[in-house]
Design a protein around this motif. Structure first.
Motif, PDB file in Angstrom:
ATOM      1  N   GLY A 327      37.859  44.792  38.332  1.00 44.11           N
ATOM      2  CA  GLY A 327      37.873  44.520  39.765  1.00 44.11           C
ATOM      3  C   GLY A 327      37.589  43.059  40.065  1.00 44.11           C
ATOM      4  O   GLY A 327      38.208  42.460  40.961  1.00 44.11           O
ATOM      5  N   GLY A 328      36.659  42.456  39.323  1.00 42.43           N
ATOM      6  CA  GLY A 328      36.363  41.043  39.501  1.00 42.43           C
ATOM      7  C   GLY A 328      37.585  40.180  39.228  1.00 42.43           C
ATOM      8  O   GLY A 328      37.865  39.208  39.956  1.00 42.43           O
ATOM      9  N   LEU A 329      38.341  40.531  38.187  1.00 42.28           N
ATOM     10  CA  LEU A 329      39.574  39.815  37.874  1.00 42.28           C
ATOM     11  C   LEU A 329      40.575  39.940  39.020  1.00 42.28           C
ATOM     12  O   LEU A 329      41.227  38.967  39.416  1.00 42.28           O
ATOM     13  N   GLY A 330      40.686  41.147  39.571  1.00 39.25           N
ATOM     14  CA  GLY A 330      41.607  41.372  40.678  1.00 39.25           C
ATOM     15  C   GLY A 330      41.278  40.507  41.886  1.00 39.25           C
ATOM     16  O   GLY A 330      42.162  39.858  42.463  1.00 39.25           O
ATOM     17  N   PHE A 331      40.019  40.460  42.268  1.00 40.24           N
ATOM     18  CA  PHE A 331      39.625  39.635  43.409  1.00 40.24           C
ATOM     19  C   PHE A 331      39.973  38.165  43.173  1.00 40.24           C
ATOM     20  O   PHE A 331      40.495  37.481  44.056  1.00 40.24           O
ATOM     21  N   ALA A 332      39.655  37.696  41.983  1.00 38.25           N
ATOM     22  CA  ALA A 332      39.871  36.279  41.679  1.00 38.25           C
ATOM     23  C   ALA A 332      41.349  35.901  41.694  1.00 38.25           C
ATOM     24  O   ALA A 332      41.696  34.739  41.931  1.00 38.25           O
ATOM     25  N   LEU A 333      42.245  36.876  41.474  1.00 39.13           N
ATOM     26  CA  LEU A 333      43.683  36.597  41.435  1.00 39.13           C
ATOM     27  C   LEU A 333      44.329  36.490  42.814  1.00 39.13           C
ATOM     28  O   LEU A 333      45.408  35.903  42.953  1.00 39.13           O
ATOM     29  N   ILE A 334      43.705  37.058  43.852  1.00 37.67           N
ATOM     30  CA  ILE A 334      44.349  37.131  45.171  1.00 37.67           C
ATOM     31  C   ILE A 334      44.840  35.778  45.681  1.00 37.67           C
ATOM     32  O   ILE A 334      45.989  35.660  46.131  1.00 37.67           O
ATOM     33  N   PRO A 335      44.030  34.700  45.611  1.00 34.46           N
ATOM     34  CA  PRO A 335      44.512  33.411  46.153  1.00 34.46           C
ATOM     35  C   PRO A 335      45.627  32.773  45.317  1.00 34.46           C
ATOM     36  O   PRO A 335      46.207  31.771  45.748  1.00 34.46           O
ATOM     37  N   PHE A 336      45.900  33.328  44.137  1.00 38.17           N
ATOM     38  CA  PHE A 336      46.893  32.728  43.239  1.00 38.17           C
ATOM     39  C   PHE A 336      48.167  33.568  43.131  1.00 38.17           C
ATOM     40  O   PHE A 336      48.955  33.385  42.204  1.00 38.17           O
ATOM     41  N   CYS A 337      48.371  34.479  44.093  1.00 41.04           N
ATOM     42  CA  CYS A 337      49.559  35.335  44.098  1.00 41.04           C
ATOM     43  C   CYS A 337      50.307  35.139  45.416  1.00 41.04           C
ATOM     44  O   CYS A 337      50.116  35.905  46.373  1.00 41.04           O
ATOM     45  N   PRO A 338      51.159  34.113  45.492  1.00 43.23           N
ATOM     46  CA  PRO A 338      51.782  33.766  46.765  1.00 43.23           C
ATOM     47  C   PRO A 338      52.889  34.706  47.224  1.00 43.23           C
ATOM     48  O   PRO A 338      53.327  34.630  48.366  1.00 43.23           O
TER      49      PRO A 338
END
Length: 433
Positions: A327-338
């Motif tokens: 889940g932590g990985l998922g949150f961190a990816l949100i700003p990098f998925c345009p």
């Protein structure tokens, strides 16, 4: 003391079916409250303050409901009266809240009215939600408890999917997704109306299908002597709580703070990352709001799939830690998925954490509490480990947002860091052999 009997699948199902309707209401709240208040004119830096009320009401209401229902015996049941009163209140509020901007009030009065409705909504949802957990504690034996909470988890996620998708579906069938400035779109208003109708129908079903034990039957299967010797004072109960109660609470602190920031900022995070706007009056923002509901639904479906895998882990602690880390990985990816569809990937990972967060803490804590008595009061107090971190996170939200450059997408990275910390804290939990 007798061993609690095994219950059939359908009896376990009926014990929790009303959870489906309650979770639709909860999903509508968590996915749309920030969107509603931003549409009404709230500033992003003060947005997290609106989220203080839901956990504050939870920390006040759930221990009270737990304690009072421990002492309540009526012809309608022990826990069900609180479930029904909470559901009726939630239905009324769900019909009023999304209309806050349509009443001709000034902006300040709209905000006050919205806050009052939000307070009542979360109070009633908490009042309706807690009895389901307590009925499982009352009537289900240790061997079937995991199955019972799994059914609750399934119904929880199924209700979430329905609630999250409502605005997107209503926009697809032609309801207006834009409205005059300061007014909530029809897609959101009708989502709350239909959610309220489903909630009351589900609760009526549970009320008709579930027959709680009488005081005599309850005494045959549950240790009531400790409850008579002890007044049930909350401070005494907390003082005597097992260490696992507090160590699980530390994990809860990190994980619920993380999800509070998601609920508060994710609509703007997705709108900024994919649609390049944070203007709540724009059509693109409302489209982003509907798409975020779809992403929430994908998260819920991911949770269902991941929940089926959790029992395959060597231990519940390992499953809990791995889930938090994903889940932590998922949150961190949100700003990098345009890309709009690329955003699906982070939410698949977030669903893993959500599945564990719904199942693992209550399994661990109810096992740790066996023999302590006052199960309802303890579970109500344990709700403090859900509410307190959200209150703290809400109070700090505006300051942290400023520290990350006032970019709401970066608050998702903050959520990711919090979940990684929760994954580490899991290994501090001591479980019974």
């Amino acid at each position: 003391m007798k061993q609690k009997p095994d219950l059939s699948f359908w009896k376990l199902w009926n014990l929790s079916f009303g959870f489906f309707g309650v979770q639709i209401a909860y999903a509508l709240q968590s996915a749309n409250i920030s969107r509603i208040f931003r549409t009404l004119g709230a500033d992003p830096h003060s947005l997290s303050f609106f989220w203080i009320l839901p956990p504050l009401m939870g920390i006040l209401v759930q221990p009270i409901v737990g304690t009072l229902s421990d002492r309540t015996w009526t012809r309608f049941g022990r826990r069900i009266p609180y479930l029904f009163i909470g559901a009726l209140t939630a239905v009324a509020v769900m019909c009023l809240l999304p209309n806050a901007g349509s009443l001709g009030l000034s902006i300040s009065m709209v905000m006050i009215f919205g806050l009052l409705m939000l307070m009542l909504l979360d109070t009633s949802i908490n009042m309706a939600m807690q009895p389901f957990k307590m009925m499982v504690g009352d009537m289900v034996n240790e061997e079937q408890k995991g199955k019972a909470y799994s059914i609750q988890s399934f119904l929880c996620n199924a209700g979430s999917v329905v609630g999250f998708l409502f605005p997107f579906i209503f926009a697809w069938i032609g309801l207006k997704n834009v409205a005059p400035e300061g007014v909530v779109p029809d897609t959101v208003i009708w989502s709350f109306y239909i959610g309220a109708a489903i909630l009351i129908l589900c609760v009526i079903y549970t009320t008709l299908k579930v027959k709680e034990w009488t005081p005599e039957e309850y005494a045959e299967y549950n240790p009531v002597s400790n409850e008579k010797e002890d007044s049930g004072n909350w401070f005494v109960l907390l003082k005597n709580a097992p260490s696992a109660f507090w160590r699980i609470g530390l994990v809860q602190f990190f994980s619920w703070a993380a999800f509070l920031y998601m609920w508060t900022y994710v609509v703007d995070a997705v709108s900024i990352t994919v649609w390049n706007t944070a203007d709540s009056a724009s059509e693109a923002y409302q489209v982003a709001g509907n798409w975020t509901g779809v992403l929430y639904a994908i998260q819920a479906m991911s949770s269902v799939a991941w929940a089926a895998l959790i029992p395959r882990f060597k231990s519940i602690k390992l499953a809990y830690a791995v889930s938090m880390a994903l889940g932590g990985l998922g949150f961190a990816l949100i700003p990098f998925c345009p890309g709009q569809y690329l955003q699906i990937v982070p939410f698949l990972f977030i669903g893993c954490a959500w599945a564990a967060q719904l199942a693992c803490p209550f399994t661990l804590v109810t096992n740790a509490l066996q023999g302590y008595g006052h199960m309802g009061a303890y579970l109500g107090l344990f709700n403090g480990t859900i509410c307190v971190p959200q209150i703290v996170a809400a109070l700090l939200g505006g300051s942290i947002l400023t520290l990350v450059g006032s970019n709401q997408a970066y608050m998702m990275i903050v959520s990711g860091i919090l979940l990684f910390a929760g994954a580490c804290a899991v290994f501090n939990i001591k479980t019974k052999k």
